[in-house]
Design an enzyme around this catalytic site. Structure first.
Site, mmCIF file in Angstrom:
data_model
loop_
_atom_site.group_PDB
_atom_site.id
_atom_site.type_symbol
_atom_site.label_atom_id
_atom_site.label_comp_id
_atom_site.label_asym_id
_atom_site.label_seq_id
_atom_site.Cartn_x
_atom_site.Cartn_y
_atom_site.Cartn_z
ATOM 1 N N HIS A 79 3.490 0.108 -2.910
ATOM 2 C CA HIS A 79 3.765 -1.386 -2.758
ATOM 3 C C HIS A 79 5.473 -1.678 -2.926
ATOM 4 O O HIS A 79 5.821 -2.421 -3.843
ATOM 5 C CB HIS A 79 3.346 -1.989 -4.097
ATOM 6 C CG HIS A 79 1.717 -2.095 -3.976
ATOM 7 N ND1 HIS A 79 1.081 -2.218 -2.627
ATOM 8 C CD2 HIS A 79 0.872 -2.135 -4.740
ATOM 9 C CE1 HIS A 79 -0.164 -2.472 -2.686
ATOM 10 N NE2 HIS A 79 -0.347 -2.487 -3.905
ATOM 11 N N ASN A 82 0.785 -1.125 0.205
ATOM 12 C CA ASN A 82 0.082 0.069 0.094
ATOM 13 C C ASN A 82 0.898 1.133 0.060
ATOM 14 O O ASN A 82 1.890 1.216 -0.345
ATOM 15 C CB ASN A 82 -1.010 -0.032 1.090
ATOM 16 C CG ASN A 82 -2.246 0.343 0.606
ATOM 17 O OD1 ASN A 82 -2.437 1.845 0.207
ATOM 18 N ND2 ASN A 82 -3.446 -0.294 0.697
ATOM 19 N N ARG A 83 0.144 2.341 0.337
ATOM 20 C CA ARG A 83 1.004 3.688 0.244
ATOM 21 C C ARG A 83 1.660 4.243 1.428
ATOM 22 O O ARG A 83 0.996 3.946 2.685
ATOM 23 C CB ARG A 83 -0.221 4.665 -0.486
ATOM 24 C CG ARG A 83 -0.641 4.297 -1.841
ATOM 25 C CD ARG A 83 -1.843 5.109 -2.152
ATOM 26 N NE ARG A 83 -2.072 4.874 -3.636
ATOM 27 C CZ ARG A 83 -3.264 3.792 -3.836
ATOM 28 N NH1 ARG A 83 -3.690 3.032 -2.854
ATOM 29 N NH2 ARG A 83 -3.297 3.522 -5.034
ATOM 30 N N GLU A 88 -6.363 -7.797 -0.315
ATOM 31 C CA GLU A 88 -4.834 -7.677 0.454
ATOM 32 C C GLU A 88 -5.003 -7.740 1.796
ATOM 33 O O GLU A 88 -5.199 -6.564 2.456
ATOM 34 C CB GLU A 88 -4.201 -6.663 -0.247
ATOM 35 C CG GLU A 88 -4.246 -6.584 -1.822
ATOM 36 C CD GLU A 88 -3.985 -5.049 -2.099
ATOM 37 O OE1 GLU A 88 -3.063 -4.551 -1.979
ATOM 38 O OE2 GLU A 88 -5.053 -4.519 -2.831
ATOM 39 N N HIS A 128 -0.673 -10.125 -4.002
ATOM 40 C CA HIS A 128 -1.673 -9.117 -4.666
ATOM 41 C C HIS A 128 -2.359 -10.123 -5.837
ATOM 42 O O HIS A 128 -2.361 -9.495 -6.759
ATOM 43 C CB HIS A 128 -0.641 -8.052 -5.159
ATOM 44 C CG HIS A 128 -1.749 -6.649 -5.566
ATOM 45 N ND1 HIS A 128 -2.360 -6.871 -6.622
ATOM 46 C CD2 HIS A 128 -1.830 -5.598 -4.868
ATOM 47 C CE1 HIS A 128 -3.201 -5.421 -6.512
ATOM 48 N NE2 HIS A 128 -2.443 -4.875 -5.563
#
Length: 410
Positions: free
Chosen positions: A155, A129-130, A369, A229
């Site tokens: 990621h 994720n971010r 996820e 993912h």
């Protein structure tokens, strides 16, 4: 180098949620199990190995096929730890591949795929994720990461764990047949501190479950948030959209995001919103509603905070169920993680053509996820994702496959 056993088992930040979500969360270092896989280097017991291709630098990429007693077949490449295919039967006994991806290594290495990079089937790390603006501060030092998603880090960066060659060994243990994947991420790789020894294990069981175990150690404090993912379409990859799949999420709250998809730090109840999947709901039923959060994500691309109930810290809890009415296929997900990112394939464009020879348009696959929350290194009120030297990161997610007449209940 094989990982050492945990020296300590650290319980990190604890977060008590409101809105009916009685949930205590631990950080990634909470121990799940000390069981070691029994490695079988001869690739027997339902695991076969073949050559998948070569990387531009000449290194060989292999593919491993795992088959359980009921004929479920999993194919994994050691490039990115990528799940290439997953074949399961429908209610009529017809077998279909239910994950998006390609038949050749060249397709994963193509400029078209690398630029779009939907991360089909890959292991994600160091941080799934971010991370906002590609920066975080740890122990008084600010670290700068690649900004590969607008102004943000996504990621793991330009060369995340999805683009590296993992060492692979097949094995058999009491749980099933599988594959151990190992990768060493050097200090400073993609801007992250510490040398990280990482191990991911895929186990295909004879009761039709895929167990994914994550394990890592570091020599310097570092954020870590590993996930898997795969994009699923329970009708079969290359079929039409996933909007009629029924979804149930064991989450009373989610983490709303800004326009750049970074969490605001709030915990928002799902009740009365398009994000309420506490009861089985078709994915497409509310996806086009006039809602700011849906607009920001182009659909669903949000982290849901899982209800733990009375479960002890580190135990598996039910995270999600997905049922496809036409095939009868059911996917159930359990995890030790505190959150799950539901992504409805909003950024697929139809430019990529998959194994069936059919293009992958918008919402032709979904991802679920399991994870710690996005941007946790910059959010003090989120569960910690910092792994310290002397600790061992452990996480487990279980994907269960079956055929059912309906989705049932959590």
């Amino acid at each position: 180098m094989p990982l050492m056993r945990s020296k300590t088992s650290r319980v990190g930040s604890i977060l008590l949620l409101s809105a009916g979500t009685a949930a205590l969360f631990i950080n990634v270092a909470q121990a799940q199990s000390d069981k070691e896989p029994m490695v079988n280097s001869e690739a027997e017991h339902g695991v076969t190995e073949s050559v998948f291709g070569q990387l531009p630098d000449g290194r060989q990429v292999d593919v491993y096929q795992l088959t359980n007693a009921n004929g479920i077949e999993l194919r994994v490449a050691n490039y990115g730890g990528t799940i290439l295919s997953l074949k399961t039967p429908d209610r009529e006994g017809n077998v279909d591949d239910i994950v998006l991806g390609f038949d050749s290594l060249d397709e994963y290495l193509s400029d078209e795929y690398q630029q779009a990079n939907p991360y089909f089937g890959a292991i994600i790390g160091r941080y799934g994720n971010r991370i906002a603006e590609g920066q975080f501060t740890l122990e008084g030092e600010t670290y700068t990461l690649a900004t590969n998603d607008g102004d943000n880090h996504l990621h793991g960066g330009q060369q995340g764990f999805d683009r590296v060659l993992w060492q692979a060994e097949p094995f058999e243990n009491d749980e099933g047949k599988g594959l151990v994947l190992r990768y060493t991420s050097d200090d400073g790789e993609e801007g992250y501190p510490g040398r990280l020894e990482t191990e991911v294990t895929y186990t295909l069981t004879d009761d039709d479950a895929l167990i994914v175990d994550y394990r890592a150690e570091t020599d310097k404090a570092t954020p870590i948030n590993l996930t898997q993912h795969s994009y699923f379409n329970l009708k079969g990859e290359g079929s039409d959209s996933i909007l009629d799949h029924q979804l149930m999420l064991n989450a009373d709250v989610f983490t709303p995001v800004s326009e750049s998809l970074i969490p605001t730090g709030e915990l928002q109840p799902v009740e009365g919103t398009p994000f309420d999947f506490t009861q089985a709901t078709p994915i497409g039923e509310r996806i086009e509603q006039d809602n700011e959060q849906l607009s920001f994500g182009g659909g669903y691309d949000h982290n849901f905070v899982l209800n733990r109930g009375d479960a002890e810290l580190g135990d598996l809890v039910m995270a999600a169920k997905v049922w496809e009415p036409q095939s009868g296929r059911m996917l159930e997900i359990e995890t030790t993680e505190p959150g799950i990112q539901f992504y409805s394939g909003n950024f697929l464009t139809g430019d990529l053509t998959g194994k069936s020879g059919q293009p992958y348009p918008q919402r032709s696959g979904f991802a679920l996820e399991t994870q710690h929350f996005p941007d946790s290194p910059n959010q003090d009120n989120f569960p910690s994702t910092i792994l310290e030297p002397g600790e061992t990161y452990r996480s487990r997610t279980v994907f269960r496959f079956s055929v059912q007449d309906d989705i049932g209940s959590t």
